[in-house]
Write a protein that holds these residues in place. Structure first.
Motif, PDB file in Angstrom:
ATOM      1  N   GLY A 122      -4.218 -10.448   6.870  1.00 46.05           N
ATOM      2  CA  GLY A 122      -5.001 -11.322   7.578  1.00 46.05           C
ATOM      3  C   GLY A 122      -5.798 -10.175   8.439  1.00 46.05           C
ATOM      4  N   LEU A 123      -6.303 -10.743   9.587  1.00 49.43           N
ATOM      5  CA  LEU A 123      -7.340  -9.969  10.236  1.00 49.43           C
ATOM      6  C   LEU A 123      -6.937  -8.466  10.754  1.00 49.43           C
ATOM      7  CD1 LEU A 123     -10.139 -10.441  11.228  1.00 49.43           C
ATOM      8  CD2 LEU A 123      -9.196 -11.769  13.251  1.00 49.43           C
ATOM      9  N   LEU A 124      -5.538  -8.076  10.913  1.00 54.00           N
ATOM     10  CA  LEU A 124      -5.164  -7.019  11.125  1.00 54.00           C
ATOM     11  C   LEU A 124      -5.352  -6.042  10.132  1.00 54.00           C
ATOM     12  CD1 LEU A 124      -2.156  -7.860  13.479  1.00 54.00           C
ATOM     13  CD2 LEU A 124      -4.178  -6.835  14.330  1.00 54.00           C
ATOM     14  N   GLY A 125      -4.769  -6.621   8.882  1.00 53.46           N
ATOM     15  CA  GLY A 125      -5.057  -5.710   7.714  1.00 53.46           C
ATOM     16  C   GLY A 125      -6.256  -5.456   7.289  1.00 53.46           C
ATOM     17  N   ILE A 126      -7.309  -6.522   7.439  1.00 51.23           N
ATOM     18  CA  ILE A 126      -8.722  -6.384   7.311  1.00 51.23           C
ATOM     19  C   ILE A 126      -9.298  -5.485   8.274  1.00 51.23           C
ATOM     20  CG2 ILE A 126     -11.051  -7.393   7.421  1.00 51.23           C
ATOM     21  CD1 ILE A 126      -9.461 -10.149   6.333  1.00 51.23           C
ATOM     22  N   ASN A 127      -8.888  -5.246   9.353  1.00 51.96           N
ATOM     23  CA  ASN A 127      -9.464  -4.259  10.304  1.00 51.96           C
ATOM     24  C   ASN A 127      -9.071  -3.016   9.989  1.00 51.96           C
ATOM     25  OD1 ASN A 127     -11.185  -4.832  13.070  1.00 51.96           O
ATOM     26  ND2 ASN A 127      -9.597  -6.643  12.327  1.00 51.96           N
ATOM     27  N   ALA A 128      -7.688  -2.805   9.372  1.00 48.09           N
ATOM     28  CA  ALA A 128      -7.275  -1.355   9.063  1.00 48.09           C
ATOM     29  C   ALA A 128      -8.108  -1.021   7.637  1.00 48.09           C
ATOM     30  CB  ALA A 128      -5.950  -1.302   8.729  1.00 48.09           C
ATOM     31  N   MET A 129      -8.407  -1.910   6.701  1.00 49.97           N
ATOM     32  CA  MET A 129      -8.913  -1.614   5.650  1.00 49.97           C
ATOM     33  C   MET A 129     -10.343  -1.041   5.884  1.00 49.97           C
ATOM     34  SD  MET A 129      -7.779  -3.988   2.509  1.00 49.97           S
ATOM     35  CE  MET A 129      -7.584  -5.278   3.435  1.00 49.97           C
ATOM     36  N   PHE A 130     -11.108  -2.016   6.774  1.00 49.46           N
ATOM     37  CA  PHE A 130     -12.645  -1.515   7.112  1.00 49.46           C
ATOM     38  C   PHE A 130     -12.676  -0.268   7.784  1.00 49.46           C
ATOM     39  CE2 PHE A 130     -14.682  -6.260   7.271  1.00 49.46           C
ATOM     40  CZ  PHE A 130     -13.989  -6.049   5.845  1.00 49.46           C
ATOM     41  N   ALA A 131     -11.445   0.272   8.704  1.00 51.84           N
ATOM     42  CA  ALA A 131     -11.586   1.404   9.373  1.00 51.84           C
ATOM     43  C   ALA A 131     -11.392   2.688   8.595  1.00 51.84           C
ATOM     44  CB  ALA A 131     -10.702   1.212  10.586  1.00 51.84           C
ATOM     45  N   ALA A 132     -10.473   2.387   7.319  1.00 52.77           N
ATOM     46  CA  ALA A 132      -9.741   3.461   6.638  1.00 52.77           C
ATOM     47  C   ALA A 132     -11.065   4.033   5.279  1.00 52.77           C
ATOM     48  CB  ALA A 132      -8.664   3.033   6.015  1.00 52.77           C
ATOM     49  N   GLY A 133     -10.862   5.081   5.402  1.00 56.36           N
ATOM     50  CA  GLY A 133     -11.429   5.850   3.956  1.00 56.36           C
ATOM     51  C   GLY A 133     -10.639   6.008   2.837  1.00 56.36           C
ATOM     52  N   GLU A 134      -9.106   5.936   3.074  1.00 57.15           N
ATOM     53  CA  GLU A 134      -8.381   5.995   2.075  1.00 57.15           C
ATOM     54  C   GLU A 134      -7.363   5.166   2.594  1.00 57.15           C
ATOM     55  OE1 GLU A 134      -7.219  10.184   1.559  1.00 57.15           O
ATOM     56  OE2 GLU A 134      -8.918  10.978   2.460  1.00 57.15           O
ATOM     57  N   VAL A 135      -6.538   4.621   1.487  1.00 60.67           N
ATOM     58  CA  VAL A 135      -5.157   3.779   1.515  1.00 60.67           C
ATOM     59  C   VAL A 135      -4.107   4.249   0.723  1.00 60.67           C
ATOM     60  CG1 VAL A 135      -6.087   2.095  -0.197  1.00 60.67           C
ATOM     61  CG2 VAL A 135      -4.161   1.217   1.536  1.00 60.67           C
ATOM     62  N   LEU A 136      -3.153   4.311   1.236  1.00 56.61           N
ATOM     63  CA  LEU A 136      -1.936   4.839   0.483  1.00 56.61           C
ATOM     64  C   LEU A 136      -0.743   3.626   0.418  1.00 56.61           C
ATOM     65  CD1 LEU A 136       0.150   7.807   1.841  1.00 56.61           C
ATOM     66  CD2 LEU A 136       1.351   5.810   0.756  1.00 56.61           C
ATOM     67  N   ILE A 137      -0.604   3.204  -0.588  1.00 59.81           N
ATOM     68  CA  ILE A 137       0.276   2.333  -0.925  1.00 59.81           C
ATOM     69  C   ILE A 137       1.789   2.714  -1.402  1.00 59.81           C
ATOM     70  CG2 ILE A 137       0.606   0.089  -2.326  1.00 59.81           C
ATOM     71  CD1 ILE A 137      -2.252  -0.185  -2.948  1.00 59.81           C
ATOM     72  N   PRO A 138       2.781   2.481  -0.660  1.00 58.11           N
ATOM     73  CA  PRO A 138       4.161   2.818  -0.922  1.00 58.11           C
ATOM     74  C   PRO A 138       4.676   1.956  -1.977  1.00 58.11           C
ATOM     75  CG  PRO A 138       3.922   2.536   1.460  1.00 58.11           C
ATOM     76  CD  PRO A 138       2.699   1.904   1.030  1.00 58.11           C
ATOM     77  N   VAL A 139       4.949   2.098  -2.874  1.00 52.52           N
ATOM     78  CA  VAL A 139       5.939   1.123  -4.231  1.00 52.52           C
ATOM     79  C   VAL A 139       7.359   1.519  -4.152  1.00 52.52           C
ATOM     80  CG1 VAL A 139       5.771   0.439  -6.318  1.00 52.52           C
ATOM     81  CG2 VAL A 139       3.539   1.113  -5.380  1.00 52.52           C
ATOM     82  N   SER A 140       7.961   0.656  -3.745  1.00 55.09           N
ATOM     83  CA  SER A 140       9.541   0.845  -3.991  1.00 55.09           C
ATOM     84  C   SER A 140      10.051   0.683  -5.278  1.00 55.09           C
ATOM     85  CB  SER A 140      10.310   0.001  -3.077  1.00 55.09           C
ATOM     86  OG  SER A 140      10.054  -1.244  -3.413  1.00 55.09           O
ATOM     87  N   GLY A 141      11.229   1.123  -5.555  1.00 51.34           N
ATOM     88  CA  GLY A 141      11.774   1.295  -7.034  1.00 51.34           C
ATOM     89  C   GLY A 141      12.388   0.210  -7.679  1.00 51.34           C
ATOM     90  N   ASP A 142      11.796  -1.204  -7.293  1.00 53.21           N
ATOM     91  CA  ASP A 142      12.329  -2.198  -7.700  1.00 53.21           C
ATOM     92  C   ASP A 142      11.252  -3.087  -8.513  1.00 53.21           C
ATOM     93  OD1 ASP A 142      11.609  -4.733  -5.607  1.00 53.21           O
ATOM     94  OD2 ASP A 142      12.143  -2.652  -4.581  1.00 53.21           O
ATOM     95  N   TYR A 143      11.768  -3.860  -9.405  1.00 49.69           N
ATOM     96  CA  TYR A 143      10.613  -4.157 -10.098  1.00 49.69           C
ATOM     97  C   TYR A 143       9.577  -5.310  -9.566  1.00 49.69           C
ATOM     98  CZ  TYR A 143       8.675  -7.135 -14.010  1.00 49.69           C
ATOM     99  OH  TYR A 143       7.666  -7.736 -14.908  1.00 49.69           O
ATOM    100  N   LEU A 144      10.105  -6.043  -8.466  1.00 50.95           N
ATOM    101  CA  LEU A 144       9.170  -6.866  -7.691  1.00 50.95           C
ATOM    102  C   LEU A 144       8.039  -6.040  -7.141  1.00 50.95           C
ATOM    103  CD1 LEU A 144      11.970  -9.275  -5.689  1.00 50.95           C
ATOM    104  CD2 LEU A 144      10.052  -9.837  -7.494  1.00 50.95           C
ATOM    105  N   SER A 145       8.172  -4.984  -7.001  1.00 54.62           N
ATOM    106  CA  SER A 145       7.206  -3.956  -6.268  1.00 54.62           C
ATOM    107  C   SER A 145       5.957  -3.908  -7.223  1.00 54.62           C
ATOM    108  CB  SER A 145       7.614  -2.769  -6.373  1.00 54.62           C
ATOM    109  OG  SER A 145       8.763  -2.460  -5.444  1.00 54.62           O
ATOM    110  N   LEU A 146       6.144  -4.074  -8.530  1.00 50.12           N
ATOM    111  CA  LEU A 146       4.993  -4.115  -9.268  1.00 50.12           C
ATOM    112  C   LEU A 146       4.179  -5.584  -9.424  1.00 50.12           C
ATOM    113  CD1 LEU A 146       6.866  -2.396 -12.332  1.00 50.12           C
ATOM    114  CD2 LEU A 146       5.057  -1.532 -11.144  1.00 50.12           C
TER     115      LEU A 146
END
Ligand SMILES: Nc1ncnc2c1ncn2[C@@H]1O[C@H](COP(=O)(O)OP(=O)(O)O)[C@@H](O)[C@H]1O
Ligand SMILES: [Mg+2]
Length: 245
Positions: A122-146
């Motif tokens: 939503g709008l909070l996530g969009i504000n974060a992406m527009f402010a950021a030069g880099e994004v780190l995506i944590p991916v947990s070790g279960d199948y649904l993460s993919l």
């Protein structure tokens, strides 16, 4: 950032942030999740004004940031942050509020600004992406993460084209139970799809990481000899040196 909840976004913001600060970097953490768990992880409460008033009332970030440890400042979510998701006025500029607030603050002098994101785009996530030069995506070790990952990539692509700047991508294996075969399969899959973008360090499932926030301590204060402390310190060195698999 990751739309999936429970993958270790907040745990990573707190403990990677403290690891970088302990490595001598000047760090500020911004809590863009209305749950407000970043400040509580440092033993403070989320009742004071924070990013909610920055976004809703144009309060200056420097007036609400709090120094929580050496080299480490935090700007809390604040109790009203969820209200910003529903702001209807301001048009396209609603998405650029956080970026402008950072540019108009002393935060630009910091070595690292880590933004903890909500499990939504939503709008909070969009504000974060527009402010950021880099994004780190944590991916947990279960199948649904993919399953969520391809959608995450689409969201990032559209954020890049809307904001007009490239966003550098990093992935991090989190909550890994190394005795499970599935865990290794998930890691191999992301290594294959994102060559050179996955941090070397694997964050293992470690109960001390889950316990430490309830004591208002980071892993380095709660159990400095734990697997969790070892992994998050190693991750900070990966980030400082650009070490990926
Ligand atoms: N490596 C880990 N080992 C054990 N528990 C973890 C680990 N990472 C996160 N947790 C726990 O899992 C839950 C979800 O983690 P959290 O960081 O809040 O995820 P998110 O912010 O993505 O929703 C929390 O209870 C947290 O303490
Ligand atoms: Mg979280």
């Amino acid at each position: 950032m990751n739309q999936k909840g429970g993958v270790g976004k907040t745990t990573t913001t707190i403990n990677l942030g403290h690891a970088l600060a302990l490595s001598g970097k000047r760090v500020t953490l911004l809590d863009m999740d209305a749950q407000g768990q970043v400040v509580t992880g440092f033993g403070l409460d989320n009742k004071q004004a924070g990013l909610d008033m920055v976004l809703l009332e144009d309060v200056l970030i420097d007036d609400v940031k709090v120094t929580v440890r050496d080299n480490l400042d935090v700007v809390s979510a604040g109790p009203q942050l969820a209200d910003y998701e529903h702001v209807a006025t301001g048009g396209a500029s609603r998405g650029h509020k956080l970026r402008l607030a950072i540019e108009n603050s002393t935060l630009i002098e910091q070595d690292f600004i880590l933004i903890d994101c909500p499990p939504s785009s939503g709008l909070l996530g969009i504000n974060a992406m527009f402010a950021a030069g880099e994004v780190l995506i944590p991916v947990s070790g279960d199948y649904l993460s993919l399953q969520g990952l391809s959608r995450m990539m689409q969201i990032l692509k559209s954020a890049e084209s809307m904001s007009g700047h490239a966003i550098k991508l990093w992935l991090l294996s989190t909550r890994m139970n190394m005795r499970r075969r599935l865990t290794h399969e998930v890691r191999n899959r992301i290594l294959k799809y994102f060559p050179g973008r996955v941090f070397n360090t694997v964050i293992r499932e470690n109960v001390a990481l889950a316990e430490s926030p309830s004591f208002g301590k980071t892993i380095f204060e709660y159990r400095k000899n734990s697997a969790g402390a070892e992994d998050y310190f190693s991750l900070a060195q990966d980030l400082l040196r650009g070490r990926t698999s």
